[in-house]
Design a protein around this motif. Structure first.
Motif, PDB file in Angstrom:
ATOM      1  N   LEU A 189       0.853  -1.192   0.000  1.00  0.00           N
ATOM      2  CA  LEU A 189       0.000   0.000   0.000  1.00  0.00           C
ATOM      3  C   LEU A 189       0.880   1.229   0.000  1.00  0.00           C
ATOM      4  O   LEU A 189       2.063   1.167   0.368  1.00  0.00           O
ATOM      5  CB  LEU A 189      -0.945   0.013   1.193  1.00  0.00           C
ATOM      6  N   PHE A 190       0.309   2.352  -0.445  1.00  0.00           N
ATOM      7  CA  PHE A 190       1.071   3.603  -0.473  1.00  0.00           C
ATOM      8  C   PHE A 190       0.103   4.758  -0.285  1.00  0.00           C
ATOM      9  O   PHE A 190      -1.106   4.617  -0.528  1.00  0.00           O
ATOM     10  CB  PHE A 190       1.882   3.744  -1.757  1.00  0.00           C
ATOM     11  N   ALA A 191       0.632   5.892   0.194  1.00  0.00           N
ATOM     12  CA  ALA A 191      -0.255   6.983   0.583  1.00  0.00           C
ATOM     13  C   ALA A 191       0.461   8.317   0.505  1.00  0.00           C
ATOM     14  O   ALA A 191       1.695   8.389   0.522  1.00  0.00           O
ATOM     15  CB  ALA A 191      -0.765   6.756   2.008  1.00  0.00           C
ATOM     16  N   GLU A 192      -0.352   9.381   0.422  1.00  0.00           N
ATOM     17  CA  GLU A 192       0.151  10.750   0.559  1.00  0.00           C
ATOM     18  C   GLU A 192      -0.772  11.492   1.518  1.00  0.00           C
ATOM     19  O   GLU A 192      -1.995  11.433   1.375  1.00  0.00           O
ATOM     20  CB  GLU A 192       0.181  11.486  -0.787  1.00  0.00           C
ATOM     21  N   VAL A 193      -0.181  12.154   2.515  1.00  0.00           N
ATOM     22  CA  VAL A 193      -0.932  12.980   3.458  1.00  0.00           C
ATOM     23  C   VAL A 193      -0.389  14.397   3.357  1.00  0.00           C
ATOM     24  O   VAL A 193       0.832  14.613   3.301  1.00  0.00           O
ATOM     25  CB  VAL A 193      -0.790  12.448   4.909  1.00  0.00           C
ATOM     26  N   ARG A 194      -1.321  15.361   3.317  1.00  0.00           N
ATOM     27  CA  ARG A 194      -0.927  16.775   3.231  1.00  0.00           C
ATOM     28  C   ARG A 194      -1.546  17.553   4.374  1.00  0.00           C
ATOM     29  O   ARG A 194      -2.682  17.308   4.750  1.00  0.00           O
ATOM     30  CB  ARG A 194      -1.405  17.385   1.899  1.00  0.00           C
ATOM     31  N   ASP A 195      -0.794  18.494   4.900  1.00  0.00           N
ATOM     32  CA  ASP A 195      -1.330  19.453   5.858  1.00  0.00           C
ATOM     33  C   ASP A 195      -0.744  20.795   5.494  1.00  0.00           C
ATOM     34  O   ASP A 195       0.415  21.076   5.800  1.00  0.00           O
ATOM     35  CB  ASP A 195      -0.964  19.061   7.296  1.00  0.00           C
ATOM     36  N   GLY A 196      -1.528  21.622   4.804  1.00  0.00           N
ATOM     37  CA  GLY A 196      -0.998  22.887   4.290  1.00  0.00           C
ATOM     38  C   GLY A 196       0.173  22.608   3.371  1.00  0.00           C
ATOM     39  O   GLY A 196       0.052  21.878   2.390  1.00  0.00           O
ATOM     40  N   ASP A 197       1.350  23.142   3.714  1.00  0.00           N
ATOM     41  CA  ASP A 197       2.545  22.955   2.881  1.00  0.00           C
ATOM     42  C   ASP A 197       3.295  21.679   3.212  1.00  0.00           C
ATOM     43  O   ASP A 197       4.216  21.298   2.492  1.00  0.00           O
ATOM     44  CB  ASP A 197       3.498  24.148   3.056  1.00  0.00           C
ATOM     45  N   GLN A 198       2.929  21.032   4.318  1.00  0.00           N
ATOM     46  CA  GLN A 198       3.617  19.802   4.711  1.00  0.00           C
ATOM     47  C   GLN A 198       3.103  18.623   3.903  1.00  0.00           C
ATOM     48  O   GLN A 198       1.888  18.475   3.724  1.00  0.00           O
ATOM     49  CB  GLN A 198       3.360  19.507   6.184  1.00  0.00           C
ATOM     50  N   VAL A 199       4.011  17.783   3.427  1.00  0.00           N
ATOM     51  CA  VAL A 199       3.614  16.598   2.663  1.00  0.00           C
ATOM     52  C   VAL A 199       4.361  15.379   3.194  1.00  0.00           C
ATOM     53  O   VAL A 199       5.587  15.431   3.380  1.00  0.00           O
ATOM     54  CB  VAL A 199       3.943  16.758   1.156  1.00  0.00           C
ATOM     55  N   GLY A 236      -7.827  -1.103  -4.385  1.00  0.00           N
ATOM     56  CA  GLY A 236      -8.726  -0.150  -3.748  1.00  0.00           C
ATOM     57  C   GLY A 236      -8.018   1.146  -3.430  1.00  0.00           C
ATOM     58  O   GLY A 236      -6.778   1.220  -3.435  1.00  0.00           O
ATOM     59  N   ALA A 237      -8.797   2.175  -3.137  1.00  0.00           N
ATOM     60  CA  ALA A 237      -8.238   3.478  -2.784  1.00  0.00           C
ATOM     61  C   ALA A 237      -9.249   4.264  -1.966  1.00  0.00           C
ATOM     62  O   ALA A 237     -10.454   4.002  -2.027  1.00  0.00           O
ATOM     63  CB  ALA A 237      -7.867   4.259  -4.052  1.00  0.00           C
ATOM     64  N   LEU A 238      -8.747   5.216  -1.197  1.00  0.00           N
ATOM     65  CA  LEU A 238      -9.585   6.148  -0.448  1.00  0.00           C
ATOM     66  C   LEU A 238      -8.927   7.512  -0.539  1.00  0.00           C
ATOM     67  O   LEU A 238      -7.708   7.626  -0.375  1.00  0.00           O
ATOM     68  CB  LEU A 238      -9.710   5.730   1.020  1.00  0.00           C
ATOM     69  N   ALA A 239      -9.724   8.554  -0.809  1.00  0.00           N
ATOM     70  CA  ALA A 239      -9.215   9.923  -0.823  1.00  0.00           C
ATOM     71  C   ALA A 239     -10.171  10.795  -0.031  1.00  0.00           C
ATOM     72  O   ALA A 239     -11.369  10.815  -0.309  1.00  0.00           O
ATOM     73  CB  ALA A 239      -9.094  10.433  -2.264  1.00  0.00           C
ATOM     74  N   MET A 240      -9.660  11.503   0.987  1.00  0.00           N
ATOM     75  CA  MET A 240     -10.484  12.375   1.825  1.00  0.00           C
ATOM     76  C   MET A 240      -9.754  13.705   2.046  1.00  0.00           C
ATOM     77  O   MET A 240      -8.558  13.724   2.315  1.00  0.00           O
ATOM     78  CB  MET A 240     -10.756  11.726   3.192  1.00  0.00           C
ATOM     79  N   THR A 241     -10.502  14.793   1.924  1.00  0.00           N
ATOM     80  CA  THR A 241      -9.948  16.135   2.115  1.00  0.00           C
ATOM     81  C   THR A 241     -10.829  16.902   3.089  1.00  0.00           C
ATOM     82  O   THR A 241     -12.056  16.884   2.943  1.00  0.00           O
ATOM     83  CB  THR A 241      -9.864  16.876   0.760  1.00  0.00           C
ATOM     84  N   VAL A 281      -4.893   7.143  -0.146  1.00  0.00           N
ATOM     85  CA  VAL A 281      -4.197   5.870   0.089  1.00  0.00           C
ATOM     86  C   VAL A 281      -4.653   4.841  -0.935  1.00  0.00           C
ATOM     87  O   VAL A 281      -5.817   4.852  -1.356  1.00  0.00           O
ATOM     88  CB  VAL A 281      -4.429   5.374   1.545  1.00  0.00           C
ATOM     89  N   ALA A 282      -3.736   3.979  -1.373  1.00  0.00           N
ATOM     90  CA  ALA A 282      -4.043   2.925  -2.348  1.00  0.00           C
ATOM     91  C   ALA A 282      -3.567   1.590  -1.801  1.00  0.00           C
ATOM     92  O   ALA A 282      -2.472   1.502  -1.225  1.00  0.00           O
ATOM     93  CB  ALA A 282      -3.340   3.229  -3.674  1.00  0.00           C
ATOM     94  N   VAL A 283      -4.384   0.546  -1.972  1.00  0.00           N
ATOM     95  CA  VAL A 283      -4.038  -0.799  -1.493  1.00  0.00           C
ATOM     96  C   VAL A 283      -4.122  -1.793  -2.659  1.00  0.00           C
ATOM     97  O   VAL A 283      -4.900  -1.596  -3.590  1.00  0.00           O
ATOM     98  CB  VAL A 283      -4.981  -1.260  -0.352  1.00  0.00           C
ATOM     99  N   ASN A 284      -3.300  -2.867  -2.574  1.00  0.00           N
ATOM    100  CA  ASN A 284      -3.256  -3.790  -3.720  1.00  0.00           C
ATOM    101  C   ASN A 284      -3.829  -5.170  -3.430  1.00  0.00           C
ATOM    102  O   ASN A 284      -3.475  -6.155  -4.069  1.00  0.00           O
ATOM    103  CB  ASN A 284      -1.841  -3.893  -4.294  1.00  0.00           C
ATOM    104  N   MET A 285      -4.776  -5.230  -2.462  1.00  0.00           N
ATOM    105  CA  MET A 285      -5.558  -6.453  -2.276  1.00  0.00           C
ATOM    106  C   MET A 285      -6.970  -6.060  -1.864  1.00  0.00           C
ATOM    107  O   MET A 285      -7.161  -5.036  -1.211  1.00  0.00           O
ATOM    108  CB  MET A 285      -4.939  -7.365  -1.209  1.00  0.00           C
ATOM    109  N   GLN A 286      -7.935  -6.879  -2.250  1.00  0.00           N
ATOM    110  CA  GLN A 286      -9.333  -6.609  -1.904  1.00  0.00           C
ATOM    111  C   GLN A 286     -10.024  -7.851  -1.367  1.00  0.00           C
ATOM    112  O   GLN A 286      -9.647  -8.980  -1.678  1.00  0.00           O
ATOM    113  CB  GLN A 286     -10.116  -6.113  -3.129  1.00  0.00           C
ATOM    114  N   ARG A 287     -11.100  -7.594  -0.585  1.00  0.00           N
ATOM    115  CA  ARG A 287     -11.976  -8.633  -0.035  1.00  0.00           C
ATOM    116  C   ARG A 287     -11.172  -9.692   0.715  1.00  0.00           C
ATOM    117  O   ARG A 287     -11.271 -10.882   0.462  1.00  0.00           O
ATOM    118  CB  ARG A 287     -12.885  -9.212  -1.133  1.00  0.00           C
TER     119      ARG A 287
END
Length: 368
Positions: free
Chosen positions: A25-35, A318-323, A333-339
């Motif tokens: 799995l892999f992900a990116e989190v942002r808070d203002g200018d912080q990544v 699968g993936a989830l994106a929330m802002t 976030v993205a994941v490479n297995m389901q169910r």
């Protein structure tokens, strides 16, 4: 509300999801200018090739936000009425009384009462009776969207138009794609690419329905509730079964950029965004009741404000994106297995360590 990003905690949390059984799995989190960008596990269980945070990925129903935004652009230009019956635009596809009763809005927020076409397309009306073989049988099937819509429209209705709660159904979004084509004279995928993906400046996002993912990507492992053991790779798969309901390819960075721009009123105007954030109760594909707007749904955190976004699954991925509503804090976030959950004797998914580990990662990413 300010919770600075804790890189060490996020690195540990993403590693814990891998340890709980997720191949990669892999992900990116942002808070203002912080990544913060992170990855854990493998993109290929055979070779051990690692996942990286810049990989392109099938993001499933996150596609629905893009399609909804495209329809709302047409509402803004006066070509489509949100509360106009779909039968006025597509009388052949939704004929008669239902065409008169189901509005464009009901399609976008899943309150049309139209059934899901997928069990009919895959000939597996009851999950507990399915043969995973049906996934293999359709790996290269080129589905006709009009035929898929017909399966959903002719199947027994799952509710009355506009009734509550609504029931999540991909049939709605295939109809919205036909609506876009009808009013713009352009294939929906092309219209969405030009007016949503390119408008947002997304360089690694595309809306194909073909079987291959270009560029660096992970294999996608489908466990089908433990019936496919070991999980099988479905990263090569014709996506015409999902079309503009679920065939988008993107990256975690592009998803955060898109939702940030959407919530800033840069993809659709502020009044359209307000319509997107008007929610109704909808029964999800997992059988849970969620609040659902127009191609968006909210997640509330403890005293941290409301996050808006979407999740998605495809066979194996699968993936989830929330802002957050103010656009400051973001997770993709993205994941490479389901169910991965096995079913109990009543057909209910059993808890799995991956569920808790993902919930911890989401909570840390969104609320600190």
């Amino acid at each position: 509300m300010k919770n600075p990003l804790d890189s060490a905690a996020l690195n540990a949390a993403i590693e814990n999801v891998h340890r709980a059984g997720m191949p990669g799995l892999f992900a990116e989190v942002r808070d203002g200018d912080q990544v913060w960008r992170g990855a854990a596990g493998v993109a290929d269980v055979t070779s051990g090739r690692p996942v990286t945070a810049d990989m392109r990925h099938r993001v499933g129903s996150i596609t629905k936000t893009f399609t909804a935004a495209a329809v709302l652009q047409q509402v803004e230009s006066g070509q489509v009425g949100l509360d106009t019956p779909i039968g006025r635009y597509l009388p052949k596809l939704v004929p008669g009384e239902r065409g008169d009763a189901i509005t464009v809005r009901m399609l976008i927020n899943h309150t049309s009462g139209l059934a899901e076409f997928l069990p009919y397309a895959y000939r597996m009306p009851v999950v507990a009776d399915t043969r995973p073989q049906s996934l293999d049988d359709h790996r290269f099937t080129r589905f006709d969207p009009v035929e898929l819509i017909e399966m959903g429209v002719t199947a027994p209705a799952v509710g009355a138009p506009g009734g509550a709660p609504g029931v999540y159904s991909n049939t709605n979004y295939l109809l919205l794609a036909q609506l876009l084509e009808e009013v713009t004279g352009t294939a929906a995928e092309r219209y969405i690419t030009r007016n949503v993906i390119e408008r947002a400046g997304l360089r690694d996002t595309e809306l194909p329905a073909g079987p291959y993912v270009d560029g660096p990507h992970s294999r996608l492992y489908e466990a089908w509730f433990g019936m496919i053991d070991p999980p099988r790779d479905y990263s090569v798969y014709d996506m015409s079964y999902a079309g503009p309901a679920g065939s988008l390819i993107s990256t975690v960075a592009d998803l955060n950029r898109f939702y940030g721009m959407l919530l800033a009123g840069e993809i659709v105007g502020p009044s359209s965004l307000a319509q997107m954030q008007r929610t109704v109760p909808v029964i999800s594909q997992e059988g849970k009741t969620i609040d659902y707007g127009l191609g968006l749904h909210p997640m509330e955190g403890p005293g941290q404000g409301t996050f808006w976004g979407h999740g998605g699954t495809v066979w194996g991925g699968g993936a989830l994106a929330m802002t957050r509503a103010d656009g400051q804090r973001q997770l993709a976030v993205a994941v490479n297995m389901q169910r991965w959950n096995r079913l109990d004797s009543s057909g209910k998914p059993q808890p799995h360590p991956i569920d808790g580990a993902l919930a911890t990662l989401y909570g840390l990413a969104m609320y600190g």
